[in-house]
Design an enzyme around this catalytic site. Structure first.
Site, PDB file in Angstrom:
ATOM      1  N   ALA A  15       0.802  -1.228   0.000  1.00  0.00           N
ATOM      2  CA  ALA A  15       0.000   0.000   0.000  1.00  0.00           C
ATOM      3  C   ALA A  15       0.833   1.275   0.000  1.00  0.00           C
ATOM      4  CB  ALA A  15      -0.937   0.009   1.209  1.00  0.00           C
ATOM      5  N   SER A  16       2.122   1.180  -0.275  1.00  0.00           N
ATOM      6  CA  SER A  16       2.959   2.376  -0.223  1.00  0.00           C
ATOM      7  C   SER A  16       2.880   3.213  -1.494  1.00  0.00           C
ATOM      8  CB  SER A  16       4.424   1.989   0.053  1.00  0.00           C
ATOM      9  OG  SER A  16       4.901   1.104  -0.943  1.00  0.00           O
ATOM     10  N   ILE A  19      -2.033   1.412  -6.765  1.00  0.00           N
ATOM     11  CA  ILE A  19      -3.410   1.019  -6.452  1.00  0.00           C
ATOM     12  C   ILE A  19      -3.608   0.838  -4.951  1.00  0.00           C
ATOM     13  CG2 ILE A  19      -5.131  -0.806  -6.730  1.00  0.00           C
ATOM     14  CD1 ILE A  19      -3.989  -1.234  -9.572  1.00  0.00           C
ATOM     15  N   ASP A  71       7.297  -7.837   4.764  1.00  0.00           N
ATOM     16  CA  ASP A  71       7.689  -8.565   3.565  1.00  0.00           C
ATOM     17  C   ASP A  71       6.713  -9.725   3.397  1.00  0.00           C
ATOM     18  OD1 ASP A  71       8.841 -10.076   1.558  1.00  0.00           O
ATOM     19  OD2 ASP A  71      10.874  -9.970   2.373  1.00  0.00           O
ATOM     20  N   TYR A 165       4.402 -15.724 -15.235  1.00  0.00           N
ATOM     21  CA  TYR A 165       3.668 -14.668 -14.539  1.00  0.00           C
ATOM     22  C   TYR A 165       2.177 -14.990 -14.504  1.00  0.00           C
ATOM     23  CZ  TYR A 165       1.398 -10.157 -13.717  1.00  0.00           C
ATOM     24  OH  TYR A 165       0.597  -9.155 -13.242  1.00  0.00           O
ATOM     25  N   LYS A 169      -0.611 -15.250 -11.256  1.00  0.00           N
ATOM     26  CA  LYS A 169      -1.820 -14.439 -11.099  1.00  0.00           C
ATOM     27  C   LYS A 169      -3.078 -15.309 -11.096  1.00  0.00           C
ATOM     28  CE  LYS A 169      -1.739 -10.679 -10.562  1.00  0.00           C
ATOM     29  NZ  LYS A 169      -1.468  -9.872  -9.335  1.00  0.00           N
TER      30      LYS A 169
END
Length: 276
Positions: A15-16, A19, A71, A165, A169
């Site tokens: 959240a840094s 989105i 992490d 990838y 997902k």
């Protein structure tokens, strides 16, 4: 649907910035308690935003914030962040699995250490963070788990170019669908959310291409869609793979031009795994 997250505690990974940051700020405008759980505690000249800067923004919006350096690959780090959040705010009502890693590279060339990294950050973290928060979610009157992962599209055009990838997902989505059924009797909603178009984030700029930024929407559309899901009754919205635009249309939104990253560009780029 419900209308507010006021007084609820929202635990958001990654959240840094991007989105995740927008979801945090949207929750803050409701008066939620927001846990910013991410690795970035020191400023990076290439990637603006830290857990502390977002916490300050949340507090400036009138909400309570907790900055947790975490992490998602480390179970002890996850446990410490979850317990800190629950101790600070008295529980956890929602988990947003937003942290992610991307590498659009074919199976024949991707290094295994890179696959291990994206698998840990994408797939494994969904299970690890959700499991850690589960005892607290079980006590919430309207518990939600929301993972940012796509609908399952098995068209070969999505399988051939960067299957490592894609696998990570799709695994996030499968975990979400499975946990939705496992936790249904506990009244914990579990859903997956994905953007219909590309979103103007650093990940798109650096991995997909800077030329797509103008053809993207802002992260605010994902934040508004996440808000609509997290305020919905948990027993009515669970086990779904959702696109941001359809969530907002169902909620009555009709103005999507406000989400254009470049107001002069309406030729939007569809996101990965979305055909139309």
């Amino acid at each position: 649907m419900g209308t507010s997250l006021k007084g609820r505690t929202i635990f958001i990974t990654g959240a840094s910035r991007g989105i995740g940051r927008e979801i945090a700020l949207r929750a803050a405008r409701d008066g939620a308690n927001v846990v910013i759980a991410a690795k970035s505690s020191e400023p990076n000249p290439k990637l603006p935003g830290t857990i502390h800067s977002v916490a300050q923004e949340v507090e400036a919006a009138g909400a309570r914030a907790l900055a947790c350096q975490m992490d998602v690959r480390d179970d002890n780090s996850i446990a410490a962040a979850v317990e800190s959040a629950a101790k600070t705010f008295g529980g956890i009502d929602a988990v947003v699995n937003n942290a992610g890693a991307i590498r659009l590279e074919p199976a024949s060339t991707l290094e295994m250490k890179r696959f291990d990294l994206i698998f840990q950050i994408n797939s494994r973290a969904v299970l690890a963070v959700t499991k850690a928060a589960l005892p607290h979610l079980e006590k919430s009157p309207n518990a939600h788990v929301l993972s940012l992962s796509p609908p399952l599209n098995l068209d070969p055009k999505w399988l051939a170019p960067y299957i490592p990838y894609t696998t990570t997902k799709y695994a996030m989505t499968l975990l979400s669908m499975g946990m939705a059924e496992e936790f249904r009797d506990r009244k914990i909603a579990v859903n997956a959310l994905w953007p219909r178009t590309t979103i103007a984030t650093a990940a798109v700029e650096f991995e997909v291409g800077a030329e797509y930024i103008a053809r993207s929407r802002t992260p605010q559309i994902m934040a508004d869609a996440a808000h609509a899901i997290l305020t919905a009754p948990a027993d009515r919205m669970t086990g779904r793979t959702l696109l941001d635009e359809e969530v907002l249309r169902d909620a009555g939104e009709t103005d999507f031009d406000k989400y254009l990253n470049d107001p002069a560009c309406t030729d939007l780029m569809m996101d990965l795994y979305v055909d139309a």
